[in-house]
Design a protein around this motif. Structure first.
Motif, mmCIF file in Angstrom:
data_model
loop_
_atom_site.group_PDB
_atom_site.id
_atom_site.type_symbol
_atom_site.label_atom_id
_atom_site.label_comp_id
_atom_site.label_asym_id
_atom_site.label_seq_id
_atom_site.Cartn_x
_atom_site.Cartn_y
_atom_site.Cartn_z
ATOM 1 N N SER A 92 0.829 -1.206 0.000
ATOM 2 C CA SER A 92 0.000 0.000 0.000
ATOM 3 C C SER A 92 0.863 1.255 0.000
ATOM 4 O O SER A 92 1.915 1.306 0.640
ATOM 5 C CB SER A 92 -0.942 -0.002 1.198
ATOM 6 N N PRO A 93 0.425 2.289 -0.709
ATOM 7 C CA PRO A 93 1.210 3.527 -0.797
ATOM 8 C C PRO A 93 1.468 4.174 0.561
ATOM 9 O O PRO A 93 2.553 4.709 0.802
ATOM 10 C CB PRO A 93 0.359 4.433 -1.676
ATOM 11 N N GLY A 94 0.506 4.129 1.447
ATOM 12 C CA GLY A 94 0.689 4.730 2.764
ATOM 13 C C GLY A 94 1.791 4.056 3.561
ATOM 14 O O GLY A 94 2.595 4.711 4.226
ATOM 15 N N PHE A 95 1.841 2.733 3.487
ATOM 16 C CA PHE A 95 2.872 1.989 4.213
ATOM 17 C C PHE A 95 4.248 2.262 3.618
ATOM 18 O O PHE A 95 5.218 2.472 4.345
ATOM 19 C CB PHE A 95 2.564 0.488 4.189
ATOM 20 N N VAL A 96 4.336 2.279 2.300
ATOM 21 C CA VAL A 96 5.616 2.549 1.632
ATOM 22 C C VAL A 96 6.102 3.953 1.996
ATOM 23 O O VAL A 96 7.291 4.152 2.304
ATOM 24 C CB VAL A 96 5.483 2.380 0.102
ATOM 25 N N ALA A 97 5.201 4.934 2.011
ATOM 26 C CA ALA A 97 5.570 6.303 2.370
ATOM 27 C C ALA A 97 6.065 6.375 3.808
ATOM 28 O O ALA A 97 7.041 7.071 4.110
ATOM 29 C CB ALA A 97 4.384 7.236 2.163
ATOM 30 N N MET A 98 5.400 5.640 4.709
ATOM 31 C CA MET A 98 5.815 5.640 6.101
ATOM 32 C C MET A 98 7.221 5.059 6.252
ATOM 33 O O MET A 98 8.071 5.623 6.947
ATOM 34 C CB MET A 98 4.831 4.841 6.947
ATOM 35 N N VAL A 99 7.489 3.948 5.579
ATOM 36 C CA VAL A 99 8.805 3.316 5.664
ATOM 37 C C VAL A 99 9.881 4.249 5.096
ATOM 38 O O VAL A 99 10.947 4.418 5.695
ATOM 39 C CB VAL A 99 8.802 1.949 4.939
ATOM 40 N N LEU A 100 9.591 4.865 3.958
ATOM 41 C CA LEU A 100 10.565 5.797 3.373
ATOM 42 C C LEU A 100 10.794 7.000 4.283
ATOM 43 O O LEU A 100 11.929 7.497 4.401
ATOM 44 C CB LEU A 100 10.107 6.249 1.993
ATOM 45 N N GLY A 101 9.760 7.473 4.944
ATOM 46 C CA GLY A 101 9.908 8.584 5.887
ATOM 47 C C GLY A 101 10.774 8.213 7.069
ATOM 48 O O GLY A 101 11.627 9.005 7.513
ATOM 49 N N VAL A 102 10.585 7.013 7.607
ATOM 50 C CA VAL A 102 11.399 6.562 8.736
ATOM 51 C C VAL A 102 12.858 6.409 8.304
ATOM 52 O O VAL A 102 13.780 6.823 9.021
ATOM 53 C CB VAL A 102 10.844 5.240 9.318
ATOM 54 N N ILE A 103 13.056 5.835 7.126
ATOM 55 C CA ILE A 103 14.431 5.677 6.618
ATOM 56 C C ILE A 103 15.088 7.041 6.433
ATOM 57 O O ILE A 103 16.242 7.255 6.831
ATOM 58 C CB ILE A 103 14.438 4.864 5.305
ATOM 59 N N THR A 104 14.353 7.988 5.869
ATOM 60 C CA THR A 104 14.890 9.334 5.665
ATOM 61 C C THR A 104 15.229 9.996 6.999
ATOM 62 O O THR A 104 16.274 10.645 7.138
ATOM 63 C CB THR A 104 13.886 10.202 4.886
ATOM 64 N N ALA A 105 14.364 9.834 7.992
ATOM 65 C CA ALA A 105 14.603 10.441 9.298
ATOM 66 C C ALA A 105 15.789 9.803 10.011
ATOM 67 O O ALA A 105 16.467 10.465 10.808
ATOM 68 C CB ALA A 105 13.354 10.327 10.155
ATOM 69 N N CYS A 106 16.061 8.539 9.744
ATOM 70 C CA CYS A 106 17.150 7.824 10.418
ATOM 71 C C CYS A 106 18.520 8.054 9.786
ATOM 72 O O CYS A 106 19.533 7.660 10.359
ATOM 73 C CB CYS A 106 16.847 6.325 10.456
ATOM 74 N N ILE A 107 18.573 8.658 8.618
ATOM 75 C CA ILE A 107 19.845 8.912 7.940
ATOM 76 C C ILE A 107 20.066 10.426 7.934
ATOM 77 O O ILE A 107 19.555 11.146 7.066
ATOM 78 C CB ILE A 107 19.831 8.342 6.502
ATOM 79 N N PRO A 108 20.845 10.949 8.901
ATOM 80 C CA PRO A 108 21.016 12.398 9.034
ATOM 81 C C PRO A 108 21.524 13.109 7.776
ATOM 82 O O PRO A 108 20.994 14.191 7.450
ATOM 83 C CB PRO A 108 22.009 12.539 10.197
ATOM 84 N N PRO A 109 22.497 12.566 7.019
ATOM 85 C CA PRO A 109 22.917 13.300 5.815
ATOM 86 C C PRO A 109 21.799 13.435 4.778
ATOM 87 O O PRO A 109 21.662 14.490 4.143
ATOM 88 C CB PRO A 109 24.074 12.463 5.262
ATOM 89 N N LEU A 110 20.990 12.410 4.621
ATOM 90 C CA LEU A 110 19.869 12.474 3.681
ATOM 91 C C LEU A 110 18.825 13.475 4.165
ATOM 92 O O LEU A 110 18.310 14.280 3.392
ATOM 93 C CB LEU A 110 19.248 11.086 3.489
ATOM 94 N N ARG A 111 18.527 13.421 5.466
ATOM 95 C CA ARG A 111 17.556 14.357 6.042
ATOM 96 C C ARG A 111 18.019 15.796 5.863
ATOM 97 O O ARG A 111 17.239 16.670 5.474
ATOM 98 C CB ARG A 111 17.357 14.022 7.522
#
Length: 138
Positions: A42-61
């Protein structure tokens, strides 16, 4: 043990119950597996996972959301889309309610006989009566 009956033989009834139980368990596991797969896709779940990954990688954030970051243009676009999320969600809910209201509005006219599930519903002259005719075979 009565004569002529072997104690080591499993009755057919137990074997059938065991295979039916295995079949039911397999069906339940298939439904559960399909539900998990649909959730993961589902798009909502994929967006949530990508958001968590983005938040966990400080240089990307920092690249996406800090002022002067090399990907700030993309981060800004994501923020704009995120602000519209609540409004779009409200529109989707409203549209589904309108669809349900239209379905109720387009229900059979007075004086029509309809079958709803296992109940026979007859409406005429504002009198509503139901019978279990089709459910009981009457």
């Amino acid at each position: 043990v009565p004569e002529g009956i072997d104690e080591n033989v499993v009755p057919d009834e137990d074997a059938q119950n065991g295979s039916e139980a295995r079949r039911r368990l397999k069906g339940i596991m298939t439904l559960f597996t399909n539900a998990i797969i649909q959730t993961l896709k589902s798009p909502g779940f994929v967006a949530m996972v990508l958001g968590v990954i983005t938040a966990c990688i400080p240089p990307l954030r920092d690249a996406l959301f800090s002022t002067g970051g090399p990907l700030r243009f993309l981060g800004s676009a994501l923020e704009s889309l995120g602000r519209a999320g609540a409004s779009v969600g409200t529109l989707v809910v409203a549209a589904s309610l309108v669809h349900q209201a239209n379905a109720v509005e387009n229900s059979p006219a007075q004086g029509a006989d309809t079958e709803v599930g296992a109940l026979n519903v007859s409406t005429s002259n504002n009198e509503h009566s139901t019978s279990m005719g089709s459910a009981t075979g009457l």
